[in-house]
Design an enzyme around this catalytic site. Structure first.
Site, PDB file in Angstrom:
ATOM      1  N   SER B  46       0.870  -1.175   0.000  1.00 24.72           N
ATOM      2  CA  SER B  46       0.000   0.000   0.000  1.00 24.72           C
ATOM      3  C   SER B  46       0.908   1.225   0.000  1.00 24.72           C
ATOM      4  O   SER B  46       1.784   1.348   0.866  1.00 24.72           O
ATOM      5  CB  SER B  46      -0.901  -0.022   1.237  1.00 24.72           C
ATOM      6  OG  SER B  46      -1.888   0.962   1.116  1.00 24.72           O
ATOM      7  N   GLU B  47       0.708   2.118  -0.974  1.00 28.98           N
ATOM      8  CA  GLU B  47       1.753   3.109  -1.245  1.00 28.98           C
ATOM      9  C   GLU B  47       1.906   4.179  -0.163  1.00 28.98           C
ATOM     10  O   GLU B  47       2.845   4.956  -0.196  1.00 28.98           O
ATOM     11  CB  GLU B  47       1.560   3.744  -2.632  1.00 28.98           C
ATOM     12  CG  GLU B  47       0.289   4.515  -2.849  1.00 28.98           C
ATOM     13  CD  GLU B  47      -0.789   3.650  -3.505  1.00 28.98           C
ATOM     14  OE1 GLU B  47      -0.741   2.410  -3.366  1.00 28.98           O
ATOM     15  OE2 GLU B  47      -1.691   4.239  -4.137  1.00 28.98           O
ATOM     16  N   ASN B  48       1.005   4.209   0.809  1.00 31.17           N
ATOM     17  CA  ASN B  48       1.221   5.127   1.930  1.00 31.17           C
ATOM     18  C   ASN B  48       2.290   4.607   2.890  1.00 31.17           C
ATOM     19  O   ASN B  48       2.626   5.282   3.859  1.00 31.17           O
ATOM     20  CB  ASN B  48      -0.087   5.396   2.674  1.00 31.17           C
ATOM     21  CG  ASN B  48      -0.728   4.141   3.200  1.00 31.17           C
ATOM     22  OD1 ASN B  48      -0.801   3.121   2.515  1.00 31.17           O
ATOM     23  ND2 ASN B  48      -1.186   4.181   4.437  1.00 31.17           N
ATOM     24  N   SER B  88       8.541   3.911   0.129  1.00 36.61           N
ATOM     25  CA  SER B  88       7.445   3.215  -0.537  1.00 36.61           C
ATOM     26  C   SER B  88       7.522   3.403  -2.057  1.00 36.61           C
ATOM     27  O   SER B  88       7.346   2.455  -2.832  1.00 36.61           O
ATOM     28  CB  SER B  88       6.109   3.739  -0.010  1.00 36.61           C
ATOM     29  OG  SER B  88       5.044   3.036  -0.589  1.00 36.61           O
TER      30      SER B  88
END
Lengths: 233, 218
Positions: B46-48, B88
């Site tokens: 998840s890119e966060n 990330s």
């Protein structure tokens, strides 16, 4: 605040020196890990003409969204700003400028800014509206665009724990943009849930070394949840 | 019959492999997580700033500090790691993610994708989509084959502003599984009960149709 004691006692002191037309870099993703009390202090200060660099712009009535209420923001540099009716209204009325920036490019702009790197090449955005007007260079047969880094007059950061040296630890995904923001401010202000004694934080587990941090204040946090999703037990 | 959202997700899940790191976009792509084959281990990115995303929490487990890129409360699985946004996107932009699944408004025969901006409508932003399409080698686009008005979304050239240029090789629509190569769409599979003629009619870009087009099975 003196020497390596970076702890300040009031939010007035934490944001002292903030004036009109400054650029502020803010940590946070959605409403997660946002420096909510520092944002409230900016609202209280009444400064205007701000450029805010932050992945998002809060929601109506919370987070950076509250700075729209008195039109304190001139420009937002963000990757996604869709959660906010007042934002939409001011944008459509031409009262607010927005520079949409891919999320990874935004993180890298802050990281590079804090690391003294003025610009970098990335494939992200090549051939799209983001790449328009930017220098293109080919490396190994692929095209990249030149993106300039960002620094701020202030960086506002939310961490979990700090010591008086400004060493920081973040909690879960409330980390997000905060460590990069911390490096990219001329004055970096951090609010935390807990201030611990020097030595309590394991030096090898510190996310942000205190060298980047100028002021630390302990706050209490609402930690509002944007999308409350659950499964049955 | 056109595929349902669930079937679309099921079809995409067949592209998963054991040991894959996978980034799933918002919407149909998110549903792919429900169809990871039994006995297979994948890690959701998840890119966060989360690798090893788990299911939604129970009421007791909810933690405001633990969310996914859709800002939903989530959990972590065993073996997960959490990191900052630059880290990330180093994973994403550095090509370390094995599979990216995302939605789109349009794709074209050159592998261009448009997914974030419709001129004249309010533009909310691209989030991490431009980084994902530029950084990943293995991308699957999921979308309906045509608009509600019957206009093809598989075009000779995208009409909307691009998210990425020349980066898409695989598309799963509600009617077909299509690959993109040599400036053409290549029809590989069709949805159960959907005729090749129907797919041809709703594909605006050049489509290569083999003699036999297998039906997807569910």
């Amino acid at each position: 605040m003196s020497g390596f004691n970076k702890v300040v006692q009031s939010y007035d002191e934490a944001m002292a020196g903030l004036t009109d037309n400054m650029t502020i870099i803010a940590g946070g993703f959605g409403l997660c890990g946002i420096p909510e009390n520092l944002i409230a202090q900016i609202k209280k200060s009444g400064v205007k003409g701000l450029t805010i660099v932050s992945n998002n712009c809060g929601v109506d009535g919370f987070g950076l969204g509250i700075l729209l209420e008195d039109r304190q923001i001139k420009k937002m540099v963000s990757s996604y700003v869709g959660e906010n009716a007042l934002f939409e209204k001011q944008l459509l009325a031409g009262e607010l400028e927005v520079e949409l920036t891919p999320q990874g490019t935004l993180a890298e702009k802050m990281r590079a800014g804090g690391a003294g790197i003025p610009a970098f090449y990335t494939a992200t955005g090549y051939g799209t509206p983001v790449g328009e007007g930017k220098e293109v260079r080919e490396f190994n047969g692929r095209n990249y665009i030149l993106e300039e880094s960002i620094t701020g007059d202030f960086a506002i950061v939310k961490a979990w724990k700090a010591d008086r040296y400004g060493n920081l630890v973040f909690r879960h995904t409330a980390q997000n943009f905060n460590p990069m923001a911390a490096t990219a401010g001329k004055i970096t202000v951090v609010e935390v849930e807990e201030i611990v004694e020097p030595g309590e934080l394991d030096p090898a587990q510190i996310h942000t070394p205190g060298i980047y941090v100028d002021r630390v204040i302990k706050g209490t946090f609402e930690k509002r949840i944007e999308q409350r999703t659950v499964r049955s037990a | 019959m056109a595929l349902t959202r669930e079937q679309l997700a099921q079809r995409v899940a067949r592209e998963l492999q054991d040991g894959y790191y996978v980034n799933l976009g918002i919407g149909i792509p998110t549903l792919v997580a429900n169809y990871v084959p039994k006995g297979m281990e994948v890690m959701l990115q998840s890119e966060n700033g989360l690798l090893g995303m788990g299911p939604f929490p129970t009421e007791d487990e909810i933690d405001a500090d633990l969310i996914n890129a859709g800002k939903q409360t989530v959990t972590t699985i065993k073996g997960a790691s959490i990191f900052n946004s630059a880290e990330s996107f180093a994973m994403i932009r550095g090509g370390h993610v094995d599979l990216t699944v995302l939605g789109a408004f349009e794709v074209d025969v050159q592998g261009n994708i448009a997914s974030w901006m419709i001129p004249g409508k309010l533009i909310k932003g691209m989030g991490g989509a431009m980084d994902l399409v530029a950084g990943a080698d293995n991308i699957i686009v999921t979308m309906t084959h045509a608009s509600k008005h019957g206009e093809s979304k598989l075009l000779k050239q995208c009409t909307l502003p691009l998210t990425g240029a020349g980066c898409i090789k695989k598309v799963v629509t509600d009617l077909a599984y299509i690959e993109i190569a040599d400036n053409k769409f290549w029809l590989k599979e069709r949805a159960p009960g959907v005729s090749v003629d129907e797919i041809i009619k709703l594909t605006a870009g050049e489509l290569v149709v083999p003699e036999v087009v297998p039906e997807m099975e569910f």
